[in-house]
Design an enzyme around this catalytic site. Sequence first.
Site, mmCIF file in Angstrom:
data_model
loop_
_atom_site.group_PDB
_atom_site.id
_atom_site.type_symbol
_atom_site.label_atom_id
_atom_site.label_comp_id
_atom_site.label_asym_id
_atom_site.label_seq_id
_atom_site.Cartn_x
_atom_site.Cartn_y
_atom_site.Cartn_z
ATOM 1 N N ASP A 1 29.856 14.113 61.937
ATOM 2 C CA ASP A 1 30.793 15.071 62.524
ATOM 3 C C ASP A 1 30.154 15.740 63.737
ATOM 4 O O ASP A 1 29.391 15.090 64.462
ATOM 5 C CB ASP A 1 31.174 16.104 61.452
ATOM 6 C CG ASP A 1 32.574 16.651 61.624
ATOM 7 O OD1 ASP A 1 32.766 17.464 62.547
ATOM 8 O OD2 ASP A 1 33.473 16.275 60.861
ATOM 9 N N HIS B 1 33.330 22.571 63.447
ATOM 10 C CA HIS B 1 34.069 21.628 62.599
ATOM 11 C C HIS B 1 33.171 21.052 61.505
ATOM 12 O O HIS B 1 33.524 21.053 60.317
ATOM 13 C CB HIS B 1 34.634 20.522 63.476
ATOM 14 C CG HIS B 1 35.597 19.618 62.794
ATOM 15 N ND1 HIS B 1 35.223 18.374 62.291
ATOM 16 C CD2 HIS B 1 36.912 19.734 62.506
ATOM 17 C CE1 HIS B 1 36.273 17.789 61.746
ATOM 18 N NE2 HIS B 1 37.319 18.588 61.865
ATOM 19 N N ASN C 1 25.359 31.535 44.242
ATOM 20 C CA ASN C 1 24.597 32.647 44.821
ATOM 21 C C ASN C 1 25.416 33.917 44.998
ATOM 22 O O ASN C 1 24.967 34.872 45.606
ATOM 23 C CB ASN C 1 23.986 32.230 46.163
ATOM 24 C CG ASN C 1 25.049 31.859 47.186
ATOM 25 O OD1 ASN C 1 26.246 31.898 46.897
ATOM 26 N ND2 ASN C 1 24.609 31.499 48.381
ATOM 27 N N ALA D 1 40.708 5.575 58.709
ATOM 28 C CA ALA D 1 41.334 5.751 57.393
ATOM 29 C C ALA D 1 42.087 4.504 56.953
ATOM 30 O O ALA D 1 42.202 4.236 55.751
ATOM 31 C CB ALA D 1 42.278 6.948 57.418
ATOM 32 N N THR E 1 37.408 2.194 53.525
ATOM 33 C CA THR E 1 37.375 3.649 53.394
ATOM 34 C C THR E 1 38.414 4.103 52.374
ATOM 35 O O THR E 1 39.374 3.402 52.090
ATOM 36 C CB THR E 1 37.676 4.352 54.734
ATOM 37 O OG1 THR E 1 39.013 4.035 55.143
ATOM 38 C CG2 THR E 1 36.693 3.937 55.809
ATOM 39 N N SER F 1 41.189 16.755 58.210
ATOM 40 C CA SER F 1 39.736 16.916 58.300
ATOM 41 C C SER F 1 39.212 17.769 57.158
ATOM 42 O O SER F 1 38.096 17.564 56.675
ATOM 43 C CB SER F 1 39.347 17.584 59.626
ATOM 44 O OG SER F 1 39.346 16.674 60.687
#
Length: 961
Positions: free
Chosen positions: A439, A476, A490, A577, A582, A629
């Site tokens: 990315d 992004h 945490n 895609a 994929t 995304s």
Amino acid sequence: MKKILIIFTVLFLVCLPLSHVKAVTKTDPSATLLKAEETTHATFPAEESEAWYKIVAPTSNDSGHTHFKVTLKSKQILSLSIYPSKERALADDTFFNYRVGTGKNNTATVNFPDAWDGEYWLKVSYIPKDDPSTVVAPYSLQYEEVFISPDHPAEKGAKGAVETAVMNKEDAADTLKDVRSILDGLLASSDAGKEISKLYYKTSPFLVEEFLQNSSSRDAFYNNLKVLRPVIKAAAEKREYTISKEEAKAFHAVSALIKDAVPTSLAKDIAALENKIDSQNLAGSSLSSIFDSLNVSATFAKSGTSKFIVKMKPNTSPKNLIKKASEYSMKTTTLDDSPSVIMDDFYTIHQQISDNSIKSFSKLEADTRKLALDSLPEVEYVEKVTTYSKSSGSYDAYQWAINKNSVLKDAANVDIQYDDFWKSTASQKLAPVKVAVVDSGVDSRLKELQGRVDISNAKSFVEPNGDGSYLDDNGHGTHVAGIIGANSENNLGMKGIANNATILPIKVLDSDTNGDTDEIARGIQYAVDQKVDVINLSLVGEYSPTLEYVLKNAEAKGITVVAATGNDGENNLLYPANSKYTIAVGATNSFGIMASYSNYGRELDVVAPGSKIASTIPDGNIAYMGGTSMATPHVAALVGLLKGQNKALKPAEIRQILRTTTNPLEFSSTEQENNSKEGMSFYEYGESISPAPLSAFFNIQAGYGKINIWHALSKNIIKAQPATLFDNTNYATGKALANTEVKVFQGIKKIGEGKATATGQYKVWVPLQKSGAPLTLTFKNGTNETKARMTVARGAIPAAPKVTTFTDKDTLIKGQTVESARVVVKNSKNQIVASGNATPTGSFGLKIAKQPANSKLNIQITDLAKRTSKAMTITVKDVTPPKAPTVNTIKSTSTTITGTGEKGATVRVYFKTKLLGSAKVDTKGKYSVKIAKQKSGTSLSIKQFDAANNVSPVVNKKVVK
């Protein structure tokens, strides 16, 4: 950030000379400790000054605050900058929204996120507007701990010069985005560029004040900014551009406006800048020459094709390729210089014009050169390089995708059942996995991501030599990484989904989230070489045989690749895609339906939450982003959890688990399109694959449904097998973990339930189903629950029934056939003599009148699906003995014994056990048995045997004289 940053960038397009920018203080400054809710007062003298302060964050993670609200007040224009650490303070490295200035309201406010470790440093600085100046600057500084939801990111309170100028204008968002790309991308990549950005930040507070007080100045600035938009956009996209006369004029107008608004010292720096770039002759200058004069390294290319990828045939030399490329003055380099040999046959071809410029070709030029390279016998294919783009704890309540009690959910059951998964798998030990985020990079310095990122192997392929920083200059990639692996234990910020995952940042998208084919191919192959478990591709573009090659290699290595479908809202999955290699992911929204922007089609695998997703961004805030995304990393995280359960799972097995454990979707008004059989073919390396028939569980718009993390992770525990069910049976049978509760659903209607035995076998009664009917089974065992899907199979034509022996004495005909079948018995005249139903186990017993011995009966069954078997023909067995024969007088002189009997029977005469003779009864019912003469008084036994060997009663007869 957007403020200051935009302005200087826009104006001078990165033209500020380093010689006129003061260097950052080299010695470590002392910093005064600030305490919450306490106000610090101080005064700057009438000269350029600065003061340092620091905030030490509370050590407890459950204080409930997310930000420090810092307020600076002064009647003079002061600048406030806040830094994540002392080290970054000394480097003057922070984000645009943490640099503000006091202005018209004499106040500057920053909501600074508590998102990093260590001390937070603050710098207050003063540049007197008059020169020389006698104006001192009293000020006050304080902070308080606050909670700020993702709805209200800190940057909303920061208004810079350019933001102020373009406020409420249609092109505001695009302008600010491009300016940020210049500052965070082009300028941030070199020391010279960073110094230019600093001067931009110094000018902004003065310009904001000018624009707020003088609308004519603001309008003039904006109008000239509109003229400069093409220049700004080209710089943001690293695209070569030549400045026109009109644009040069607008540049001078903006420069003059700035010099009038800022202190004399800054105005002198700007004037020196104009001399540096020879601004009087700016018209006709190219962006590459301007950046070159500023010592800012950047490579510009004109629009169109600028690079080619060449795939050589195996075991061939690139000698002829290099020669042919050199004839066009083009340079040949290997696509990937990693130790892996998988891409040794790939090369890139481009033409360098200067250090900062690559030649771009018109379509005709590009086609001509591609054809020339493709004609070489050693070349397998030539591909034009294209650009790919992103697929356009304290915050637990805002994470609707994983929290069923989120304040943001707009309907029930819209999450991915993360809470149920967490409860059921709390005791599970998941193996560590590595997820490659290919990315725009990842900012690993955030507390939420510390210890969650493989820093040592992080890589950037945005720079030509692959040596650039992997840190995210867009946001992004960091947002994607947070969804996958932010620390969930945490009590800070947000929860990542896969707590067993380590993120490997592979930067292939620049600050404007654009990346070329060759960069992405190298990034994917690097992930393969690093032996990651999952690759997340939240990016889209055109089909590429080179990318298909590396994707195929990833699958061959057992790596699952997850890709976004695109955000056009069309029946057209974008690449990669729609690759066979994929898992394609679409997006849902908080109403539990498909997001309107999500691309769909027959290659779609699953969907996941993608709208208004809260996650990490580099400036420390938890911010919302939306798109496929954001849906993709939800699936990548789930794959990481599955691999944590079982490292041996192959991509095909993972795809099957994802497809069979999803939840069905509610649909929008486009539901009628869902079962359309149309859609593009998916790609397999080297060819387009013809569409296969769609599964009954598949939906064009939503694929196989929305992922269910609980069901997917429980599948490996319960180990349930899909049931076997035919359209001519009422029982679904299969195997699962012992004592598992099994339920069968037709849509949302439960049609059967049962329980697996101690040996794991289950048998559940369901109403008769038609062939091809889709059914869903749920399996629950303790806190684990999963599901399986099945389509009812067409049963075979039933075999003829098995019938037990039927005699002429019986009044019940028995046998065995398929369950609950209809049984009909007919005689030789085709008359029904018996009928009835078999039991659920297939046995039957039908009442029937006695039938003549040796007569024929035909038995035929019809199963539950109305399929009829062949007829079974049986003969009625004769078990009735004949009557005793009549015997005439036997004399001592007789050599024959006569009498009457059953036609066809055999009469036998015995002396004690000795057979003396036998004969058949003729058609008139008479018989004559030859014997030897017997003494008077001898007792003989006579009996007859019919054809079935039934024996009549014995007739005892004495011989007479």
